[in-house]
Design a protein around this motif. Structure first.
Motif, PDB file in Angstrom:
ATOM      1  N   LYS A  42       0.766  -0.914  -0.086  1.00 34.77           N
ATOM      2  CA  LYS A  42       0.245  -0.242  -0.052  1.00 34.77           C
ATOM      3  C   LYS A  42       0.814   0.953  -0.404  1.00 34.77           C
ATOM      4  O   LYS A  42       0.558   1.904  -0.812  1.00 34.77           O
ATOM      5  N   ILE A  60       0.605   4.119  -2.910  1.00 37.76           N
ATOM      6  CA  ILE A  60       0.418   5.105  -2.336  1.00 37.76           C
ATOM      7  C   ILE A  60       1.535   6.295  -2.841  1.00 37.76           C
ATOM      8  O   ILE A  60       1.570   7.389  -3.835  1.00 37.76           O
ATOM      9  N   VAL A  63       1.789   9.057   3.894  1.00 38.70           N
ATOM     10  CA  VAL A  63       1.325   8.014   3.780  1.00 38.70           C
ATOM     11  C   VAL A  63       1.706   6.624   4.552  1.00 38.70           C
ATOM     12  O   VAL A  63       0.901   5.977   4.401  1.00 38.70           O
TER      13      VAL A  63
END
Length: 157
Positions: free
Chosen positions: A35, A39, A113
């Motif tokens: 992830k 991102i 993030v």
């Protein structure tokens, strides 16, 4: 890094969800890292073992152990936050984490993030438990750990 903003209710939510996720920490750690890279694909350059890697993420021999270690440390730190009153990563580890992040070129905004990736990972891992209160609890825990690491982000001695 005082844990004063971390309530008993937040602690309960974090502990409950971590107890559920713990058994899948390797898989969840990998999801968490994937992830992060979804991102912010450029973040791959911040990891020495990913920088020039040509193998798929799942096949990178160093990613799984690293991802699991980071995920477990983050979650264990969150669980201890209220009890200890502060981030419980050992000071020597915190200094090393700070120095490593500094040397790799990690910037303060990169922690946003990781927070987003962490929240998405947890939401998918325990959807039946997920709530705005749980999201807030994990955000607070993440932010306190991130602040502790950022405070040590300077050249190593």
């Amino acid at each position: 890094m005082e844990g004063k903003g971390f309530t008993e209710e937040q602690e309960a939510l974090v502990v409950k969800s971590w107890n559920e996720m713990k058994k899948n920490s390797q898989e969840l750690g990998l999801k968490f890292f994937k992830k992060i890279l979804e991102i912010a694909p450029a973040a791959q350059q911040l990891f020495s073992f990913l920088k020039d890697s040509t193998v798929p993420l799942e096949e990178n021999p160093k990613l799984k152990p690293h991802a699991m270690a980071v995920f477990v440390m983050t979650c264990e730190s969150a669980v201890q936050l209220r009890k200890a009153g502060k981030v419980t990563v050992r000071e020597s580890n915190l200094k090393r984490l700070g120095a490593t992040h500094f040397k790799a070129g990690v910037a303060a905004e990169h922690f946003e993030v990781t927070k987003l990736a962490l929240l998405e990972t947890i939401k998918e891992a325990v959807p039946e438990m997920w709530s705005p209160a749980m999201k807030n609890a994990w955000e607070e825990a993440h932010d306190q750990l991130a602040e502790a690491i950022k405070s040590e982000m300077k050249p190593s001695d």
